[in-house]
Motif scaffolding. Structure first.
Motif, PDB file in Angstrom:
ATOM      1  N   ALA A 100      -5.957   4.672  17.950  1.00 21.98           N
ATOM      2  CA  ALA A 100      -6.488   3.890  16.669  1.00 21.98           C
ATOM      3  C   ALA A 100      -6.638   2.481  17.359  1.00 21.98           C
ATOM      4  CB  ALA A 100      -5.750   3.991  15.443  1.00 21.98           C
ATOM      5  N   ALA A 101      -7.394   1.733  17.371  1.00 23.60           N
ATOM      6  CA  ALA A 101      -7.391   0.282  17.801  1.00 23.60           C
ATOM      7  C   ALA A 101      -7.693  -0.788  16.652  1.00 23.60           C
ATOM      8  CB  ALA A 101      -8.533   0.038  18.928  1.00 23.60           C
ATOM      9  N   GLN A 102      -7.272  -1.999  16.890  1.00 23.89           N
ATOM     10  CA  GLN A 102      -7.589  -3.049  15.907  1.00 23.89           C
ATOM     11  C   GLN A 102      -6.914  -2.621  14.573  1.00 23.89           C
ATOM     12  OE1 GLN A 102     -11.954  -3.797  15.863  1.00 23.89           O
ATOM     13  NE2 GLN A 102     -11.908  -4.915  17.510  1.00 23.89           N
ATOM     14  N   VAL A 103      -5.769  -2.378  14.840  1.00 18.95           N
ATOM     15  CA  VAL A 103      -4.880  -2.121  13.608  1.00 18.95           C
ATOM     16  C   VAL A 103      -4.237  -3.334  13.275  1.00 18.95           C
ATOM     17  CG1 VAL A 103      -3.353  -0.548  12.620  1.00 18.95           C
ATOM     18  CG2 VAL A 103      -4.578   0.290  14.353  1.00 18.95           C
ATOM     19  N   LEU A 104      -4.559  -3.801  11.992  1.00 21.56           N
ATOM     20  CA  LEU A 104      -4.035  -5.074  11.582  1.00 21.56           C
ATOM     21  C   LEU A 104      -2.335  -5.073  11.429  1.00 21.56           C
ATOM     22  CD1 LEU A 104      -6.615  -6.511   9.179  1.00 21.56           C
ATOM     23  CD2 LEU A 104      -6.150  -7.599  11.246  1.00 21.56           C
ATOM     24  N   ASP A 105      -1.812  -5.617  12.142  1.00 23.95           N
ATOM     25  CA  ASP A 105      -0.182  -5.822  11.727  1.00 23.95           C
ATOM     26  C   ASP A 105       0.309  -4.249  12.226  1.00 23.95           C
ATOM     27  OD1 ASP A 105       0.176  -8.232  10.756  1.00 23.95           O
ATOM     28  OD2 ASP A 105      -0.820  -7.710   9.126  1.00 23.95           O
ATOM     29  N   GLY A 106      -0.404  -3.608  12.852  1.00 23.55           N
ATOM     30  CA  GLY A 106       0.122  -2.171  13.414  1.00 23.55           C
ATOM     31  C   GLY A 106       1.416  -2.327  14.246  1.00 23.55           C
ATOM     32  N   HIS A 107       1.582  -3.289  14.756  1.00 27.42           N
ATOM     33  CA  HIS A 107       2.771  -3.348  15.754  1.00 27.42           C
ATOM     34  C   HIS A 107       4.148  -3.608  15.067  1.00 27.42           C
ATOM     35  CE1 HIS A 107       1.447  -7.319  15.065  1.00 27.42           C
ATOM     36  NE2 HIS A 107       2.417  -7.698  15.484  1.00 27.42           N
ATOM     37  N   SER A 108       3.944  -4.075  13.815  1.00 23.09           N
ATOM     38  CA  SER A 108       5.197  -4.520  13.155  1.00 23.09           C
ATOM     39  C   SER A 108       5.309  -3.706  11.672  1.00 23.09           C
ATOM     40  CB  SER A 108       5.029  -6.030  12.710  1.00 23.09           C
ATOM     41  OG  SER A 108       3.917  -6.398  11.988  1.00 23.09           O
ATOM     42  N   ALA A 109       4.489  -2.868  11.143  1.00 27.32           N
ATOM     43  CA  ALA A 109       4.568  -2.408   9.732  1.00 27.32           C
ATOM     44  C   ALA A 109       5.537  -1.419   9.912  1.00 27.32           C
ATOM     45  CB  ALA A 109       3.015  -1.852   9.443  1.00 27.32           C
ATOM     46  N   GLY A 110       6.268  -1.212   8.819  1.00 33.77           N
ATOM     47  CA  GLY A 110       7.300  -0.079   8.897  1.00 33.77           C
ATOM     48  C   GLY A 110       6.676   1.271   8.382  1.00 33.77           C
ATOM     49  N   LEU A 111       5.354   1.273   7.825  1.00 36.49           N
ATOM     50  CA  LEU A 111       4.641   2.425   7.267  1.00 36.49           C
ATOM     51  C   LEU A 111       3.135   2.475   7.833  1.00 36.49           C
ATOM     52  CD1 LEU A 111       4.845   5.150   5.712  1.00 36.49           C
ATOM     53  CD2 LEU A 111       3.995   3.626   3.764  1.00 36.49           C
ATOM     54  N   LEU A 112       2.778   3.468   8.438  1.00 33.96           N
ATOM     55  CA  LEU A 112       1.177   3.539   8.901  1.00 33.96           C
ATOM     56  C   LEU A 112       0.503   4.576   8.003  1.00 33.96           C
ATOM     57  CD1 LEU A 112       1.889   3.459  12.593  1.00 33.96           C
ATOM     58  CD2 LEU A 112       1.253   1.570  11.250  1.00 33.96           C
ATOM     59  N   LEU A 113      -0.648   4.079   7.553  1.00 33.55           N
ATOM     60  CA  LEU A 113      -1.592   5.042   6.769  1.00 33.55           C
ATOM     61  C   LEU A 113      -2.745   5.230   7.711  1.00 33.55           C
ATOM     62  CD1 LEU A 113       0.059   3.578   4.253  1.00 33.55           C
ATOM     63  CD2 LEU A 113      -2.496   4.165   3.256  1.00 33.55           C
ATOM     64  N   VAL A 114      -2.420   6.488   8.420  1.00 29.31           N
ATOM     65  CA  VAL A 114      -3.777   6.824   9.454  1.00 29.31           C
ATOM     66  C   VAL A 114      -4.520   7.750   9.052  1.00 29.31           C
ATOM     67  CG1 VAL A 114      -3.708   7.639  11.778  1.00 29.31           C
ATOM     68  CG2 VAL A 114      -1.547   6.525  11.084  1.00 29.31           C
ATOM     69  N   ALA A 115      -5.968   7.389   9.242  1.00 22.82           N
ATOM     70  CA  ALA A 115      -7.056   8.280   8.830  1.00 22.82           C
ATOM     71  C   ALA A 115      -7.218   9.146   9.954  1.00 22.82           C
ATOM     72  CB  ALA A 115      -8.237   7.325   8.794  1.00 22.82           C
TER      73      ALA A 115
END
Length: 395
Positions: A169-184
């Protein structure tokens, strides 16, 4: 509709403006952009602890303040004025409402209080560059935007009772720092093709997160690689994920529209201040009729966009009609125009890296890349309203 702000709403705006004026000036903004997370963690903790900003629109039962999307939009208007980098959009506007809408009772109880307190941040990860499509802002999101069973998306498979994800997934807002990811992710192959949302922790094995250089540094983005990553299904496999994403997308668009209006209003203020000081031929350039006309046009555009954005935020907060995408189109256009005129009327200094006016232009352009562009937002709104289904329009 009562267009007047309540005393509580006025207090939210006033308090947040005071805090951001003290702690998010030009120097602090540029310093925050250079941090590994892309935002000032101390400021974020202060906003969470003292103002309850991350949980503003979450129910009190889960540690939130219990306000609506309208109050969250007004808060974002103030953060938009100073282009404050924070995980507010990714965590409180996009991720938390999805957990609230689709999560099981156990998931909501475990995650939402931490999100409301700001101790945990979350990010929505969509395959490729399809965030606007996933949120149903630029088209129908019932297609194969999550992968469609082909390479290039994110695929989910279940083995021995455990869900595993593979893809990017690209262009994930704050994806590098978030403690939890909601992945589609796409699952079911072609026979039972469907898109589901999965919860992935930041320390999951096989997860690779890389911060990317983005046009708008105040909205840090990341590329995620999921290499057979273990994940937990959000809710159940019968959840209406496209419907939930569309509902959240409309609210997010309304919030973004109000935020863009705040940015446009501020860059207009700065431009007016500059032309009132800058002299040419022995007089302030703001006294020239041509400059007055240009700024008057910008003012009209900003005020029109504010009316549309406020209405969209009110409608989102009261469960009214979905007009967020249309309001966002008008607000982004107003911001782009205000920022463009700001760069031009600041003269040579407006083109320099050291001046801040170019940051507003980048915000408008960056948001269009993520959530637009403007013409597609309007085209989808026209299609949703069945504007041209009746054939030729006659006057």
């Amino acid at each position: 509709m009562d267009v007047r702000l309540t005393a509580e709403q006025e207090e939210i705006r006033r308090t947040l403006r005071e805090v951001l004026a003290k702690r998010c000036g030009a120097q602090e903004l540029r310093a925050a952009e250079q941090t590994p997370s892309g935002y000032d963690r101390a400021l974020w903790e202060s906003l969470a602890r003292e103002l309850g900003l991350p949980g503003l629109a979450l129910p009190e039962a889960y540690g939130g303040v219990g306000c609506s999307a309208t109050e969250l939009a007004l808060a974002c208007e103030e953060s938009g004025r100073v282009l404050a980098p924070s995980p507010l959009l990714s965590s409180a506007v996009l991720a938390a409402p999805l957990i609230l809408a689709l999560g099981t009772q156990a998931q909501r109880t475990a995650l939402l209080p931490s999100l409301a307190s700001g101790a945990l941040t979350a990010a929505l990860a969509v395959p490729g560059t399809g965030l606007a499509t996933a949120l149903a802002l630029t088209g129908d999101n019932h297609g194969d935007w999550a992968g469609g069973g082909r390479a290039g998306g994110v695929q989910a498979r279940r083995a021995d009772g455990v869900w595993r994800l593979y893809g990017q997934a690209a262009q994930v807002l704050d994806g590098h720092s978030a403690g939890l990811l909601l992945v589609a992710a796409h699952t079911g192959g072609f026979a039972r093709s469907r898109t589901l949302l999965f919860l992935v922790r930041d320390d999951a094995d096989g997860l690779v997160r890389t911060r990317q250089t983005s046009l708008d540094a105040t909205r840090p983005q990341a590329r995620l690689e999921l290499r057979d990553v273990e994940a937990a299904l959000l809710g159940d496999d019968h959840a209406d994920v496209p419907g939930a994403l569309a509902a959240v997308g409309d609210t997010a668009a309304a919030v973004l529209a109000v935020e863009a209006v705040g940015a446009a209003d501020r860059v207009l203020e700065r431009t007016v201040e500059h032309v009132g000081r800058r002299e040419q031929f022995g007089r302030a350039i703001g006294s020239f009729q041509a400059v007055k006309h240009r700024l008057a046009d910008v003012y009209v555009g900003v005020q029109s966009a504010r009316s549309a954005a406020y209405y969209a935020a009110w409608a989102a907060g009261t469960g009214g009609e979905r007009v967020g995408g249309l309001a966002l189109a008008q607000a982004l256009e107003a911001l782009r125009t205000a920022a463009s005129e700001g760069v031009q009327l600041h003269g040579g200094i407006g083109f320099t890296w050291e001046h801040d006016v170019h940051l507003y232009f980048k915000r408008a352009s960056g948001d269009e890349l993520l959530f637009g562009p403007v013409h597609r937002l309007r085209a989808h709104a026209a299609d949703a309203a069945r504007l041209f289904d009746g054939g030729e329009v006659t006057v």
